[in-house]
Motif scaffolding. Structure first.
Motif, PDB file in Angstrom:
ATOM      1  N   LYS A  10     -38.587  21.169 -51.704  1.00  0.00           N
ATOM      2  CA  LYS A  10     -38.401  22.312 -52.421  1.00  0.00           C
ATOM      3  C   LYS A  10     -38.487  23.690 -52.059  1.00  0.00           C
ATOM      4  CE  LYS A  10     -39.213  23.750 -57.301  1.00  0.00           C
ATOM      5  NZ  LYS A  10     -39.709  25.245 -57.427  1.00  0.00           N
ATOM      6  N   GLN A  11     -39.640  23.931 -51.342  1.00  0.00           N
ATOM      7  CA  GLN A  11     -39.858  25.130 -50.630  1.00  0.00           C
ATOM      8  C   GLN A  11     -38.996  25.293 -49.372  1.00  0.00           C
ATOM      9  OE1 GLN A  11     -43.463  25.645 -49.070  1.00  0.00           O
ATOM     10  NE2 GLN A  11     -43.282  27.889 -48.284  1.00  0.00           N
ATOM     11  N   ALA A  12     -38.581  24.428 -48.788  1.00  0.00           N
ATOM     12  CA  ALA A  12     -37.687  24.416 -47.636  1.00  0.00           C
ATOM     13  C   ALA A  12     -36.431  24.675 -48.080  1.00  0.00           C
ATOM     14  CB  ALA A  12     -37.452  23.207 -46.825  1.00  0.00           C
ATOM     15  N   LEU A  13     -35.815  23.983 -48.973  1.00  0.00           N
ATOM     16  CA  LEU A  13     -34.681  24.217 -49.533  1.00  0.00           C
ATOM     17  C   LEU A  13     -34.355  25.501 -50.262  1.00  0.00           C
ATOM     18  CD1 LEU A  13     -33.777  20.655 -51.344  1.00  0.00           C
ATOM     19  CD2 LEU A  13     -32.863  21.676 -49.239  1.00  0.00           C
ATOM     20  N   GLU A  14     -35.400  26.303 -50.840  1.00  0.00           N
ATOM     21  CA  GLU A  14     -35.475  27.736 -51.241  1.00  0.00           C
ATOM     22  C   GLU A  14     -35.122  28.448 -50.245  1.00  0.00           C
ATOM     23  OE1 GLU A  14     -38.860  28.205 -53.648  1.00  0.00           O
ATOM     24  OE2 GLU A  14     -38.074  26.877 -55.377  1.00  0.00           O
ATOM     25  N   GLN A  15     -35.795  28.203 -49.053  1.00  0.00           N
ATOM     26  CA  GLN A  15     -35.722  29.332 -48.001  1.00  0.00           C
ATOM     27  C   GLN A  15     -34.380  28.875 -47.230  1.00  0.00           C
ATOM     28  OE1 GLN A  15     -39.353  27.309 -46.376  1.00  0.00           O
ATOM     29  NE2 GLN A  15     -40.310  29.120 -46.976  1.00  0.00           N
ATOM     30  N   VAL A  16     -33.941  27.869 -47.043  1.00  0.00           N
ATOM     31  CA  VAL A  16     -32.613  27.594 -46.891  1.00  0.00           C
ATOM     32  C   VAL A  16     -31.431  28.496 -47.637  1.00  0.00           C
ATOM     33  CG1 VAL A  16     -30.560  25.623 -46.354  1.00  0.00           C
ATOM     34  CG2 VAL A  16     -32.920  25.427 -45.554  1.00  0.00           C
ATOM     35  N   LEU A  17     -31.575  28.270 -48.635  1.00  0.00           N
ATOM     36  CA  LEU A  17     -30.442  29.064 -49.757  1.00  0.00           C
ATOM     37  C   LEU A  17     -30.666  30.323 -49.280  1.00  0.00           C
ATOM     38  CD1 LEU A  17     -28.727  29.164 -51.999  1.00  0.00           C
ATOM     39  CD2 LEU A  17     -30.502  29.195 -53.659  1.00  0.00           C
ATOM     40  N   ASP A  18     -31.924  31.063 -49.369  1.00  0.00           N
ATOM     41  CA  ASP A  18     -31.951  32.352 -48.850  1.00  0.00           C
ATOM     42  C   ASP A  18     -31.456  32.739 -47.638  1.00  0.00           C
ATOM     43  OD1 ASP A  18     -33.274  34.978 -49.836  1.00  0.00           O
ATOM     44  OD2 ASP A  18     -34.459  34.780 -47.917  1.00  0.00           O
ATOM     45  N   VAL A  19     -31.584  32.074 -46.721  1.00  0.00           N
ATOM     46  CA  VAL A  19     -30.934  32.392 -45.549  1.00  0.00           C
ATOM     47  C   VAL A  19     -29.277  32.349 -45.406  1.00  0.00           C
ATOM     48  CG1 VAL A  19     -30.578  31.620 -42.828  1.00  0.00           C
ATOM     49  CG2 VAL A  19     -32.869  31.408 -44.062  1.00  0.00           C
ATOM     50  N   PHE A  20     -28.737  31.151 -46.155  1.00  0.00           N
ATOM     51  CA  PHE A  20     -27.568  31.384 -46.168  1.00  0.00           C
ATOM     52  C   PHE A  20     -26.718  32.325 -46.992  1.00  0.00           C
ATOM     53  CE2 PHE A  20     -27.443  26.474 -45.484  1.00  0.00           C
ATOM     54  CZ  PHE A  20     -26.712  26.420 -44.483  1.00  0.00           C
ATOM     55  N   TRP A  21     -27.566  32.790 -48.247  1.00  0.00           N
ATOM     56  CA  TRP A  21     -27.240  34.022 -48.872  1.00  0.00           C
ATOM     57  C   TRP A  21     -27.412  35.063 -48.198  1.00  0.00           C
ATOM     58  CZ3 TRP A  21     -29.040  33.236 -54.533  1.00  0.00           C
ATOM     59  CH2 TRP A  21     -28.035  34.272 -55.530  1.00  0.00           C
ATOM     60  N   HIS A  22     -28.300  35.416 -47.608  1.00  0.00           N
ATOM     61  CA  HIS A  22     -28.313  36.761 -46.684  1.00  0.00           C
ATOM     62  C   HIS A  22     -27.347  36.848 -45.413  1.00  0.00           C
ATOM     63  CE1 HIS A  22     -31.765  37.397 -49.341  1.00  0.00           C
ATOM     64  NE2 HIS A  22     -31.373  38.802 -49.334  1.00  0.00           N
ATOM     65  N   GLN A  23     -27.495  35.772 -44.588  1.00  0.00           N
ATOM     66  CA  GLN A  23     -26.717  35.707 -43.492  1.00  0.00           C
ATOM     67  C   GLN A  23     -25.154  35.205 -43.471  1.00  0.00           C
ATOM     68  OE1 GLN A  23     -30.608  34.591 -40.587  1.00  0.00           O
ATOM     69  NE2 GLN A  23     -28.655  33.709 -40.129  1.00  0.00           N
ATOM     70  N   GLY A  24     -24.924  34.645 -44.427  1.00  0.00           N
ATOM     71  CA  GLY A  24     -23.609  33.668 -44.524  1.00  0.00           C
ATOM     72  C   GLY A  24     -23.697  32.598 -43.848  1.00  0.00           C
ATOM     73  N   TYR A  25     -22.851  31.744 -44.396  1.00  0.00           N
ATOM     74  CA  TYR A  25     -22.650  30.384 -43.752  1.00  0.00           C
ATOM     75  C   TYR A  25     -22.405  30.458 -42.360  1.00  0.00           C
ATOM     76  CZ  TYR A  25     -21.153  25.533 -42.946  1.00  0.00           C
ATOM     77  OH  TYR A  25     -20.969  24.338 -42.236  1.00  0.00           O
ATOM     78  N   GLY A  26     -21.346  31.193 -41.944  1.00  0.00           N
ATOM     79  CA  GLY A  26     -20.792  31.167 -40.828  1.00  0.00           C
ATOM     80  C   GLY A  26     -21.909  31.569 -39.274  1.00  0.00           C
TER      81      GLY A  26
END
Length: 193
Positions: A10-26
């Motif tokens: 759960k914590q890892a997925l929240e952190q992953v979402l945050d990275v994609f949200w701030h940096q973008g997928y590409g």
């Protein structure tokens, strides 16, 4: 133990979402995700296969939460206020953080490195779901007779406005401007009683 995750998913997925949200997928690599989560790249690959699958996993969680929050904001008994509350929610979502994080859906839709069909399908699913909840709200007895256009058409225009608001937010960084534009649209769609 084989098959059992050795990290707090759960914590890892929240952190992953945050990275994609701030940096973008590409702009996000598996190394970035491993660093952010503290989970080895090999463990991420083992658990989720690749970056696209990991993105789709966290995007689904994001979609479910976002649409549920939108439904809650649309619950006001007055349809005009329900739509204004909905726009407040979308504006609060995109302007959260420092710097403002923007909109994950729109950021991904405009990312040329996120153009695979599975990702496009996920984005369409999110936007279609948002249109459905808006159309459902606008189809209720308290709203339908006050609309300038049919509920489904109104919902499509409202969702389109949320995407346009994302662009305007990135240019002007002025939530009051976004709220004023949203109010004008609501005034055009729902007559005052």
């Amino acid at each position: 133990m084989a098959g059992r995750r050795q990290f707090d998913e759960k914590q890892a997925l929240e952190q992953v979402l945050d990275v994609f949200w701030h940096q973008g997928y590409g702009a996000t690599s598996m190394a970035d995700l491993a660093t952010a989560t503290g989970v080895q790249r090999g463990s991420l690959y083992n658990a989720y296969h690749d970056k696209e699958a990991l993105f789709l996993r966290v995007f689904k969680d994001y979609e479910v939460a976002f649409v549920a929050d939108a439904v809650a904001r649309l619950a006001h008994p007055d349809p005009r206020q329900a739509l204004l509350d909905f726009f407040d929610f979308t504006i609060e979502s995109m302007t959260a953080g420092t710097p403002a994080r923007g909109c994950l859906t729109t950021k991904t839709a405009t990312d040329t490195r996120a153009g695979t069909e599975p990702i496009r399908g996920a984005l369409r699913g999110m936007l279609d779901g948002l249109e459905r909840v808006l159309a459902d709200r606008l189809s209720q007895d308290d709203a339908v007779d006050r609309l300038a256009v049919p509920p489904v058409e109104a919902a499509r225009v409202l969702v389109t406005m949320t995407r346009g608001n994302v662009v305007m937010e990135s240019v002007y960084q002025d939530p009051s401007r976004l709220r004023a534009a949203a109010k004008t649209l609501v005034d055009m769609i729902v007559r005052v009683d």
